[in-house]
Design a protein around this motif. Structure first.
Motif, PDB file in Angstrom:
ATOM      1  N   GLU A 155      14.063  60.782 -37.547  1.00 20.18           N
ATOM      2  CA  GLU A 155      14.558  62.120 -37.206  1.00 20.18           C
ATOM      3  C   GLU A 155      13.844  63.203 -38.005  1.00 20.18           C
ATOM      4  OE1 GLU A 155      19.177  61.477 -35.720  1.00 20.18           O
ATOM      5  OE2 GLU A 155      18.747  61.614 -37.867  1.00 20.18           O
ATOM      6  N   VAL A 156      13.530  62.903 -39.252  1.00 23.59           N
ATOM      7  CA  VAL A 156      12.826  63.867 -40.106  1.00 23.59           C
ATOM      8  C   VAL A 156      11.466  64.236 -39.505  1.00 23.59           C
ATOM      9  CG1 VAL A 156      11.752  64.182 -42.382  1.00 23.59           C
ATOM     10  CG2 VAL A 156      13.990  63.084 -42.199  1.00 23.59           C
ATOM     11  N   LEU A 157      10.858  63.295 -38.795  1.00 21.39           N
ATOM     12  CA  LEU A 157       9.527  63.504 -38.212  1.00 21.39           C
ATOM     13  C   LEU A 157       9.571  64.273 -36.896  1.00 21.39           C
ATOM     14  CD1 LEU A 157       8.235  59.884 -38.899  1.00 21.39           C
ATOM     15  CD2 LEU A 157       7.647  61.937 -40.197  1.00 21.39           C
ATOM     16  N   GLN A 158      10.764  64.481 -36.373  1.00 25.52           N
ATOM     17  CA  GLN A 158      10.997  65.289 -35.167  1.00 25.52           C
ATOM     18  C   GLN A 158      10.159  64.861 -33.953  1.00 25.52           C
ATOM     19  OE1 GLN A 158      10.328  69.269 -36.904  1.00 25.52           O
ATOM     20  NE2 GLN A 158      12.546  69.550 -36.884  1.00 25.52           N
ATOM     21  N   PRO A 159      10.310  63.608 -33.534  1.00 25.04           N
ATOM     22  CA  PRO A 159       9.655  63.206 -32.280  1.00 25.04           C
ATOM     23  C   PRO A 159      10.312  63.926 -31.101  1.00 25.04           C
ATOM     24  CG  PRO A 159      11.183  61.518 -33.009  1.00 25.04           C
ATOM     25  CD  PRO A 159      11.129  62.535 -34.114  1.00 25.04           C
ATOM     26  N   ASP A 160       9.674  63.908 -29.952  1.00 20.01           N
ATOM     27  CA  ASP A 160      10.253  64.551 -28.771  1.00 20.01           C
ATOM     28  C   ASP A 160      11.527  63.835 -28.327  1.00 20.01           C
ATOM     29  OD1 ASP A 160       8.197  66.637 -28.092  1.00 20.01           O
ATOM     30  OD2 ASP A 160       6.926  64.854 -28.114  1.00 20.01           O
ATOM     31  N   TYR A 161      11.511  62.515 -28.439  1.00 25.87           N
ATOM     32  CA  TYR A 161      12.684  61.708 -28.096  1.00 25.87           C
ATOM     33  C   TYR A 161      12.857  60.620 -29.141  1.00 25.87           C
ATOM     34  CZ  TYR A 161      11.979  63.764 -23.445  1.00 25.87           C
ATOM     35  OH  TYR A 161      11.794  64.631 -22.402  1.00 25.87           O
ATOM     36  N   LEU A 162      14.092  60.172 -29.288  1.00 25.94           N
ATOM     37  CA  LEU A 162      14.401  59.064 -30.182  1.00 25.94           C
ATOM     38  C   LEU A 162      15.211  58.051 -29.380  1.00 25.94           C
ATOM     39  CD1 LEU A 162      13.763  58.529 -33.157  1.00 25.94           C
ATOM     40  CD2 LEU A 162      16.006  59.452 -33.743  1.00 25.94           C
ATOM     41  N   ILE A 163      14.751  56.807 -29.344  1.00 24.75           N
ATOM     42  CA  ILE A 163      15.432  55.772 -28.573  1.00 24.75           C
ATOM     43  C   ILE A 163      15.738  54.577 -29.469  1.00 24.75           C
ATOM     44  CG2 ILE A 163      14.401  56.477 -26.378  1.00 24.75           C
ATOM     45  CD1 ILE A 163      12.386  54.206 -26.660  1.00 24.75           C
ATOM     46  N   ASN A 164      16.711  53.776 -29.032  1.00 25.63           N
ATOM     47  CA  ASN A 164      17.103  52.594 -29.803  1.00 25.63           C
ATOM     48  C   ASN A 164      16.440  51.323 -29.293  1.00 25.63           C
ATOM     49  OD1 ASN A 164      19.005  54.035 -31.476  1.00 25.63           O
ATOM     50  ND2 ASN A 164      20.342  54.128 -29.686  1.00 25.63           N
ATOM     51  N   ASN A 165      16.106  51.299 -28.013  1.00 21.63           N
ATOM     52  CA  ASN A 165      15.458  50.121 -27.444  1.00 21.63           C
ATOM     53  C   ASN A 165      14.494  50.539 -26.342  1.00 21.63           C
ATOM     54  OD1 ASN A 165      17.021  50.103 -24.812  1.00 21.63           O
ATOM     55  ND2 ASN A 165      18.701  49.932 -26.291  1.00 21.63           N
ATOM     56  N   LEU A 166      13.667  49.606 -25.933  1.00 21.47           N
ATOM     57  CA  LEU A 166      12.579  49.921 -25.010  1.00 21.47           C
ATOM     58  C   LEU A 166      13.077  50.280 -23.614  1.00 21.47           C
ATOM     59  CD1 LEU A 166       9.594  49.916 -25.772  1.00 21.47           C
ATOM     60  CD2 LEU A 166       9.351  47.775 -24.517  1.00 21.47           C
ATOM     61  N   SER A 167      14.181  49.690 -23.198  1.00 22.95           N
ATOM     62  CA  SER A 167      14.669  49.934 -21.839  1.00 22.95           C
ATOM     63  C   SER A 167      15.045  51.396 -21.608  1.00 22.95           C
ATOM     64  CB  SER A 167      15.869  49.033 -21.536  1.00 22.95           C
ATOM     65  OG  SER A 167      16.924  49.278 -22.444  1.00 22.95           O
ATOM     66  N   GLU A 168      15.303  52.142 -22.680  1.00 21.28           N
ATOM     67  CA  GLU A 168      15.637  53.561 -22.531  1.00 21.28           C
ATOM     68  C   GLU A 168      14.458  54.382 -22.019  1.00 21.28           C
ATOM     69  OE1 GLU A 168      17.828  55.317 -25.886  1.00 21.28           O
ATOM     70  OE2 GLU A 168      18.236  53.271 -26.540  1.00 21.28           O
ATOM     71  N   ILE A 169      13.263  53.831 -22.122  1.00 23.51           N
ATOM     72  CA  ILE A 169      12.073  54.504 -21.581  1.00 23.51           C
ATOM     73  C   ILE A 169      12.251  54.767 -20.088  1.00 23.51           C
ATOM     74  CG2 ILE A 169       9.651  54.100 -20.951  1.00 23.51           C
ATOM     75  CD1 ILE A 169       9.899  54.955 -23.752  1.00 23.51           C
ATOM     76  N   LEU A 170      12.892  53.840 -19.411  1.00 22.07           N
ATOM     77  CA  LEU A 170      13.031  53.945 -17.959  1.00 22.07           C
ATOM     78  C   LEU A 170      13.835  55.173 -17.558  1.00 22.07           C
ATOM     79  CD1 LEU A 170      13.741  50.174 -17.211  1.00 22.07           C
ATOM     80  CD2 LEU A 170      11.542  51.365 -17.269  1.00 22.07           C
ATOM     81  N   SER A 171      14.879  55.484 -18.315  1.00 20.52           N
ATOM     82  CA  SER A 171      15.675  56.671 -17.992  1.00 20.52           C
ATOM     83  C   SER A 171      14.959  57.946 -18.416  1.00 20.52           C
ATOM     84  CB  SER A 171      17.050  56.586 -18.662  1.00 20.52           C
ATOM     85  OG  SER A 171      16.926  56.469 -20.066  1.00 20.52           O
ATOM     86  N   LEU A 172      14.220  57.891 -19.526  1.00 19.87           N
ATOM     87  CA  LEU A 172      13.472  59.067 -19.971  1.00 19.87           C
ATOM     88  C   LEU A 172      12.420  59.475 -18.951  1.00 19.87           C
ATOM     89  CD1 LEU A 172      12.752  58.511 -23.781  1.00 19.87           C
ATOM     90  CD2 LEU A 172      14.356  60.113 -22.754  1.00 19.87           C
ATOM     91  N   SER A 173      11.801  58.466 -18.344  1.00 23.66           N
ATOM     92  CA  SER A 173      10.735  58.740 -17.385  1.00 23.66           C
ATOM     93  C   SER A 173      11.252  58.834 -15.954  1.00 23.66           C
ATOM     94  CB  SER A 173       9.660  57.650 -17.483  1.00 23.66           C
ATOM     95  OG  SER A 173      10.229  56.367 -17.300  1.00 23.66           O
ATOM     96  N   ASN A 174      12.598  58.799 -15.808  1.00 22.22           N
ATOM     97  CA  ASN A 174      13.249  58.946 -14.495  1.00 22.22           C
ATOM     98  C   ASN A 174      12.859  57.860 -13.503  1.00 22.22           C
ATOM     99  OD1 ASN A 174      14.642  61.376 -15.193  1.00 22.22           O
ATOM    100  ND2 ASN A 174      12.711  62.489 -14.931  1.00 22.22           N
ATOM    101  N   LEU A 175      12.657  56.646 -14.023  1.00 23.15           N
ATOM    102  CA  LEU A 175      12.331  55.537 -13.118  1.00 23.15           C
ATOM    103  C   LEU A 175      13.613  54.956 -12.538  1.00 23.15           C
ATOM    104  CD1 LEU A 175       9.526  53.675 -15.093  1.00 23.15           C
ATOM    105  CD2 LEU A 175       9.288  55.350 -13.281  1.00 23.15           C
TER     106      LEU A 175
END
Length: 221
Positions: free
Chosen positions: A201-221
């Motif tokens: 969080e200190v590094l301020q990424p655009d998104y922070l996720i807990n697992n890889l499957s969350e990529i699918l919702s971020l990318s609207n797949l």
């Protein structure tokens, strides 16, 4: 959109390998061995190997020696068999492949180490050699961020991709800083690797996720 994955952390669970290196680095010393969960929690909070040695009951000189040894032991070839593939990786890769999303690996692992893991976990179906960007086998890293940055730029150039249309998923300050230097479009931190949620969080990424499957919702797949 294209996706760039770091390997250890986002895709591979390395906790057993790192803990084995910790145990081996203390072998023969009169120490108070830390449980694996405690050890990994310290690593995620960026507690140095020297401090971990001191917390394990080593003297300052012993801790320095242990810290130096652990750097090599963590990447000892025979310990790579301890690595595990995270449960959501194959399903995520299947979804990305079915949607025609280009994805590739950029890692500070050496070539043989990465090839071993690709075969070990049967990932050839998803990642052929042209989508793998490791370091040469005889390479010695002197600056993690700079060398990761060079790899990231090299990867998009070789694949003919637009960096601004490429997202990087990583678990460390190296991935986040290098991704920004390489002008990747989105920086995604994943909390199951070498750094904790609080550290990322200190590094301020655009998104922070807990697992890889969350990529699918971020990318609207």
């Amino acid at each position: 959109m294209n996706l760039c994955f770091d390997f250890d952390g986002p895709i591979i669970d390395v906790t057993d390998r790192y803990y084995r290196a910790y145990l081996e680095s203390l072998k023969g010393s009169d120490t108070n061995l830390l449980p694996k969960e405690v050890f990994w929690g310290l690593k995620q909070r960026r507690v140095s190997d020297l401090e971990i040695g001191l917390l394990s009951g080593l003297t300052i000189n012993q801790a320095k020696e242990s810290s130096e040894n652990r750097k090599d032991l963590s990447f000892k070839n025979e310990y790579f068999a301890l690595d595990k593939l995270f449960d959501d990786v194959l399903k995520t890769f299947e979804s990305l492949k079915s949607e025609g999303i280009t994805f590739f690996i950029v890692t500070l692992r050496r070539r043989k180490q990465l090839q071993y893991a690709i075969k070990q976990f049967k990932l050839e179906k998803y990642l052929s050699s042209e989508y793998l960007f490791p370091l040469p086998d005889d390479h010695r890293v002197t600056n993690d961020i700079q060398e990761k940055y060079i790899e990231l730029v090299n990867a998009v150039n070789k694949l003919g991709l637009d960096a601004n249309d490429t997202w990087i998923i990583g678990d460390s300050e190296t991935d986040i800083h290098a991704g920004r230097l390489a002008k990747y479009g989105k920086i995604i931190g994943i909390t199951r690797g070498i750094r904790s949620k609080e550290q990322l969080e200190v590094l301020q990424p655009d998104y922070l996720i807990n697992n890889l499957s969350e990529i699918l919702s971020l990318s609207n797949l």
